[in-house]
Design a protein around this motif. Structure first.
Motif, short mmCIF file in Angstrom:
data_model
loop_
_atom_site.label_atom_id
_atom_site.label_comp_id
_atom_site.label_asym_id
_atom_site.label_seq_id
_atom_site.Cartn_x
_atom_site.Cartn_y
_atom_site.Cartn_z
N LEU A 43 4.24 -12.88 -5.95
CA LEU A 43 3.69 -12.34 -4.98
C LEU A 43 4.37 -13.91 -4.17
N ASP A 44 4.39 -13.63 -2.67
CA ASP A 44 4.09 -14.36 -1.86
C ASP A 44 4.17 -13.75 -0.34
N ALA A 64 11.90 -4.22 2.95
CA ALA A 64 11.22 -5.06 1.85
C ALA A 64 12.41 -6.41 1.36
N LYS A 65 14.00 -6.45 1.98
CA LYS A 65 14.47 -7.52 0.62
C LYS A 65 13.92 -8.77 1.56
N LEU A 100 2.06 -11.34 0.03
CA LEU A 100 0.38 -10.52 -0.20
C LEU A 100 0.47 -9.41 0.45
N SER A 101 1.18 -9.25 1.62
CA SER A 101 1.02 -7.99 2.61
C SER A 101 0.51 -6.66 2.17
N ASP A 102 2.29 -6.30 0.91
CA ASP A 102 2.60 -4.66 1.14
C ASP A 102 1.58 -4.95 -0.74
N ALA A 107 -3.33 -6.79 -7.16
CA ALA A 107 -4.65 -7.75 -8.36
C ALA A 107 -5.21 -6.33 -8.25
N GLY A 108 -5.65 -5.30 -7.95
CA GLY A 108 -6.78 -4.00 -8.25
C GLY A 108 -5.93 -3.36 -9.98
N GLU A 109 -4.91 -3.41 -10.06
CA GLU A 109 -5.03 -2.99 -11.57
C GLU A 109 -4.48 -4.39 -12.95
N ALA A 110 -4.32 -5.57 -11.87
CA ALA A 110 -4.68 -6.74 -13.23
C ALA A 110 -5.68 -6.82 -14.14
#
Length: 818
Positions: A43-44, A64-65, A100-102, A107-110
Motif C-alpha cells: 500500500l501507498d 483505481a489505476k 491507504l485510503s481504500d 491490515a485487519g486480515e494481516a
C-alpha cells in the motif's frame, strides 16, 4: 515453507502481510516476504495529481489505476529489477497492490504489518495511528526505520499495539543483505521479540541482532562513524581517494567498495541525514564533534554530487575521448575530477601477500609502521575500536551483537572486537594509551583481570567477554560452524585443498578451502581419502564449506598450462582423476548430501550432482558454464545431464523402461540449451527451471542452516536403510537426437546468436549428450558417456580459440566471445 523435521512453529503460521510504503525499502521488503511464500499487500498514498500519460488516457483522480499508481509502479520495478528482487519471477503474483485510503482494511486480515514510509517521525506516527485502528488484536506491527526512536513512534498507541510493536530494520537490498536489527520498546512483549526473531531468521533467512532503542541502532551508527573518521584521517594524511579505498577495503577485511565507493553507493545526502540524526540526539560532546557535518560532504551535496544516484560523488562516471565510459576520482582540495591513479606502497604489497582478513590487518599495521599508509590505517582502526568499545552495553546488550551487525550489515569479515583480538588486545591498548587515547574503563578492567582477548574457544564452545567474565555465544539452532569445529580439533583428515570434519552424530563434512575453492588435485585427493574413511567409519557425508562461494569450477590455470605445453596425457589424467573422484561420491555406500551456496559453477556443480540430495541455499548460482571458456563439462556433468534427461523421460512415460523420442528429446533439448549457453540460476529456486533439479532436492531459506540441514538429511537417509543407487544403462537419443540439436545450433548460428567457435563447442556437447552416433534408444553405460566427455574435452583444449578463452577468463574474470 515448512520448517525442518515437520515441527510446526508459530512463525510458520504467519502468511498474510501488509507493507505500507512502496519506495525502495518497502518494495524490497514486500518482494522478500513474497520470496518466503507469504501473500503480501503493498500500500501507498493516493497521488495528488495526474501524470501526463494518465491525462492522455482520460483518467481521473478517482480511477483505481491512478489511486494505486505508486504501489503498481513499485511492483513493476520489482518485476524488472537487476539484480532480481525475487527468487522466481512468477512469485510477483504473491504481491497485490492498493492504497491507504481504500485498502487499509487489509491490515485487519494481516498477520504482520510493516510500515516503511519516509524517515520522518511525524509521518510514521500518523501511519501507525491508522494501523492501530485497522489491525486485529495480536497481529505484529513493525517499523522499518534506520534509526528513529521506536519508543516515540509507539507513544499514544493502544496497549495491544505496543505489546506487538518493534522495529525490524532491514538493510538494503532486503533480498541480499543478511542483517535485520530488531529493536523492541519497553512495552514490546518477549513473545513478540521471539516471534519476530524466528520469522526473520527461519522464514526470511536473515541474521538477527537485538539492538537497543538508540540513535541509528548498531550498524549504521558505527558504520557512519567509521566513514567520517576515514574521511577526516585521509584529509589529515594527505591521501588520495584511491589510496584511502585501497587501505580501507579488503586490506581491512572489508568489501572492495571500501569507504568512498561505499559513500557513493549509500548516497552522500543519505549519509548526511544519518550524521544529522546522531548530531540531533547525542549529548556526548566528543561524539557530536565527530558527527559534525564535514564541510567537504556538504559542498558535494550542495553541488548536486550525491554519489552513484547522481552520477558523481567521490567518483564520477564519464565518457572518454574514445567514447567509452571511464571512472574519474575526486581530487582534494580542489574537488575537481581526474584520471584514477594506482595506489601502491610497501604496506599494500605486504597486505596482498597475507592470507585472510586477520593476517592482512596485521600486515597493514606492522609491515612498515612508520609509512603514512600504516599510520593512517592505525588511526582509523583505533578510533573505530574505541568508539565500538564505548558503545558496548549502550547500543546492544553484548559485544558479539555489535560484531555480527557489522559483519552482516556492512559485510566486514571481522567485527570490531574480533578485529581487536586479531591485532592483539593488550599491545594495541598499550599503544593507544601511550598516544594519549582514552580507553574505556571496562576494557582496561578486562585486561587487568588476566584476559588477553574478547573471544576464546573451549572445545566446540565459543565464548565472548561479558560482565567481567566469558559467556557462551548462543547457538543458532541447526547452524553448524566448520571453523569452530576445526578449532576444537574435529578435523578427521586434511589436504591443502580440503578437509574432512566431524560435524557430530557420526556424520562428516568435506570442506573445500583451496583458492576460490577451485577443484584441483588436493581436493580430488581429499575426495578419494574421504570416500574410504566414510565407508569405514561414518553414517554419512556432507559436502559444504564456508567460503565466499561453494566452488567456482576446476583449476583452470593448471588445465591451460598443460594444454599450452601440449601435454595431452597429463590433461587426460586430470580429467580421468576428476571423473573417478565424482564416481566415488556417486557410488559411496553411505548417503551423500551436498549443500552449495553462492557461486556453484562448472566443477562445483559436478561435485554436487553425484550426491543423493542437494540442499540449496536461496542465494545459489548454479550452472554448468564450461562453454564460456570454450569447453564442455567433463567431470561427469555431461553424463549427469544425459542421465537426467533419460530419468525424466522414463518418469513421463509412467515408469516404462522404453521412452519414446517425443518424451526424451524435449528433456534433452532443455539441458542442451542450458549447458550450451552457459546458463546459471539466479537463485537456488531457479535451478529447477534450468533442468538440474532432482526429486528430493530442495531449498532452505536460512543459508546458515544449510550444513545442519544436510546433516539431518544424511541421518534420515541412513535411518531409512540407505543403499547406493544402482547404475543402470542409460537410453540415449543417438544420431536422431543429435540431428535435432544440430538444427538448433544452425538456427542460433544463422541468427548471429553464436560464433563459429560456439558452434564447434555446441556440436561437441550435442554429440556427448545424445550418446554419439548410435541408434535412438540405445542403452549405454555411464563409462561410455564419460569417455565421450573426455574425448570432446581433450579436442577442445587443443583449439587456439578455447585457449584464448581460458586465458582471458583467468586474466579478467570475464568470458571472451571469439
Amino acid at each position: 515453507m515448512m520448517p525442518s523435521h515437520g515441527r510446526i512453529r508459530q512463525a510458520d503460521r504467519v502468511s498474510r502481510c501488509v507493507v505500507i510504503g512502496s519506495g525502495i525499502m518497502g518494495a524490497g521488503i514486500a518482494a522478500h516476504l513474497a520470496n518466503a511464500g507469504m501473500q503480501v499487500t503493498l500500500l501507498d498514498i493516493v497521488p495528488g495529481s495526474l501524470t501526463t500519460e494518465e491525462r492522455s488516457k482520460g483518467l481521473t483522480l478517482g480511477d483505481a489505476k491512478v489511486r494505486n499508481r505508486l504501489a503498481d509502479e513499485a511492483v513493476k520495478r520489482i518485476h524488472h529489477a537487476k539484480p532480481p528482487m525475487l527468487y522466481d519471477p512468477s512469485w510477483i503474483s504473491r504481491i497485490r497492490t492498493g492504497n491507504l485510503s481504500d485498502h487499509l482494511s487489509a491490515a485487519g486480515e494481516a498477520d504482520w504489518i510493516i510500515e516503511a514510509v519516509v524517515e520522518r517521525l511525524d509521518i510514521k506516527r500518523k501511519v501507525l495511528e491508522s494501523i492501530d485502528t485497522a489491525r486485529r488484536p495480536g497481529s505484529l506491527v513493525t517499523t522499518n526505520t534506520s534509526g528513529l526512536s521506536v519508543g516515540a513512534m509507539a507513544e499514544g498507541r493502544s496497549g495491544d499495539f505496543r505489546q506487538h510493536f518493534a522495529a525490524t530494520h532491514f538493510f538494503n537490498p532486503p533480498r541480499y543483505m543478511k542483517l535485520v536489527e530488531i529493536v523492541p520498546t519497553a512495552d514490546t512483549s518477549p513473545e513478540t521479540v521471539t516471534l519476530l526473531t524466528e520469522l526473520c531468521e527461519r522464514r526470511l533467512g536473515k541474521g538477527v541482532v537485538l539492538a537497543r532503542d538508540t540513535v541509528n541502532f548498531i550498524a549504521n551508527r558505527i558504520g557512519a562513524h567509521g566513514m567520517l573518521v576515514t574521511l577526516e584521517e585521509a584529509l589529515r594524511c594527505g591521501l588520495t581517494v584511491e589510496e584511502t579505498d585501497a587501505l580501507t577495503g579488503t586490506a581491512m577485511g572489508r568489501p572492495k567498495t571500501a569507504t568512498f565507493r561505499m559513500m557513493d553507493m549509500v548516497g552522500l545526502d543519505t549519509l548526511l541525514h544519518v550524521v544529522d540524526n546522531v548530531l540531533d540526539r547525542s549529548a556526548d560532546p566528543a561524539e557530536r564533534a565527530i558527527f559534525a557535518r564535514p564541510q567537504l560532504l556538504v559542498k558535494l551535496v550542495e553541488s548536486g554530487r550525491l554519489g552513484s544516484k547522481s552520477g558523481a560523488g567521490f567518483y564520477r562516471k564519464t565518457a572518454g575521448t574514445d567514447g567509452r565510459s571511464m571512472i574519474q576520482s575526486l581530487r582534494f582540495p580542489t574537488l575537481e575530477y581526474g584520471s584514477p591513479s594506482r595506489a601502491s606502497s610497501p604496506v599494500l604489497e605486504a597486505v596482498k601477500a597475507a592470507g585472510g582478513a586477520a593476517a592482512k590487518v596485521r600486515a597493514l599495521l606492522s609491515a612498515a609502521p612508520k609509512h603514512t599508509h600504516s599510520q593512517f590505517a592505525w588511526a582509523c582502526l583505533k578510533r573505530t575500536l574505541l568508539y565500538a568499545a564505548s558503545l558496548n552495553g549502550v547500543i546492544a546488550d553484548h559485544l558479539t551483537d555489535i560484531d555480527k551487525a557489522m559483519r552482516w550489515g556492512f559485510n566486514w569479515e571481522l567485527g570490531p572486537f574480533q578485529l581487536w583480538d586479531a591485532i592483539g588486545l593488550e599491545q594495541s591498548v598499550r599503544r593507544m594509551e601511550q598516544e594519549g587515547d582514552v580507553v574505556p574503563a571496562w576494557v582496561k578492567e578486562w585486561i587487568a583481570g588476566g584476559n588477553s582477548s574478547f573471544y576464546r574457544c573451549e572445545g566446540t564452545k565459543r565464548l565472548f567477554a561479558h560482565d567481567g567474565g566469558y559467556r557462551e555465544e548462543s547457538g543458532e539452532g541447526d547452524c553448524i560452524s566448520l571453523a569452530g569445529l576445526k578449532e576444537a580439533g574435529r578435523t578427521v583428515l586434511s589436504t591443502p585443498g580440503a578437509s574432512l570434519i566431524d560435524i557430530g552424530d557420526d556424520v562428516v563434512c568435506l570442506e573445500f578451502h583451496s583458492t576460490s575453492n577451485a577443484i584441483g588435485g588436493d581436493i580430488l585427493s581429499a575426495i578419494t581419502l574421504s570416500a574410504e574413511e566414510v565407508s569405514r567409519n561414518w553414517r554419512g557425508l556432507v559436502i559444504a564449506n564456508e567460503g565466499r562461494n561453494f566452488c567456482v569450477g576446476a583449476n583452470l590455470a593448471l588445465l591451460l598450462m598443460e594444454a599450452q605445453s601440449g601435454d595431452w596425457d597429463e590433461v587426460e589424467d586430470i580429467i580421468r582423476y576428476f571423473q573417478r573422484s565424482m564416481g566415488l561420491l556417486a557410488s559411496l555406500d553411505r548417503p551423500v548430501v551436498a549443500a552449495p551456496h553462492r557461486m556453484t559453477l562448472g566443477g562445483g556443480v559436478e561435485a554436487c550432482l553425484p550426491a543423493d540430495r542437494i540442499i540449496y541455499s536461496p542465494e545459489t548460482y548454479f550452472g554448468l558454464v564450461e562453454t564460456g571458456v570454450g569447453l564442455i563439462p567433463a567431470g561427469g556433468g555431461s553424463m549427469a545431464a544425459a542421465m537426467l534427461a533419460a530419468d525424466r523421460a522414463q518418469a513421463a512415460s509412467g515408469g516404462r523402461s522404453e521412452a519414446s523420442p517425443m518424451l526424451l528429446q524435449p528433456q534433452l533439448n532443455q539441458l542442451f540449451e542450458t549447458i550450451a549457453l552457459a546458463k546459471h540460476s539466479t537463485s537456488g529456486f531457479g535451478v529447477r527451471a534450468l533442468g538440474f533439479h532432482r526429486p528430493g532436492d530442495r531449498v532452505i531459506m536460512r543459508q546458515d542452516a544449510r550444513i545442519g540441514e544436510a546433516k539431518h538429511e544424511c541421518l534420515e537417509l541412513d535411518r531409512q536403510g540407505y543403499s547406493p543407487p544402482s547404475q543402470p544403462l542409460i537410453p540415449v537419443a543417438g544420431g536422431e537426437g543429435k540431428a535435432v540439436l544440430a538444427l538448433a545450433i544452425q538456427s542460433m548460428k544463422h541468427s548471429g546468436y553464436i560464433s563459429p567457435h560456439d558452434e564447434l563447442i555446441a556440436g561437441k556437447l550435442a554429440h556427448v549428450l545424445s550418446g554419439g552416433d548410435v541408434a535412438f534408444g540405445t542403452k549405454v553405460s555411464g563409462q561410455y558417456l564419460l569417455d565421450l566427455e573426455c574425448e570432446a574435452f581433450l579436442s577442445l583444449c587443443g583449439e587456439p580459440k578455447t585457449q584464448q578463452r581460458m586465458s582471458h577468463m583467468l586474466e579478467t574474470n570475464k568470458p571472451l566471445r571469439n
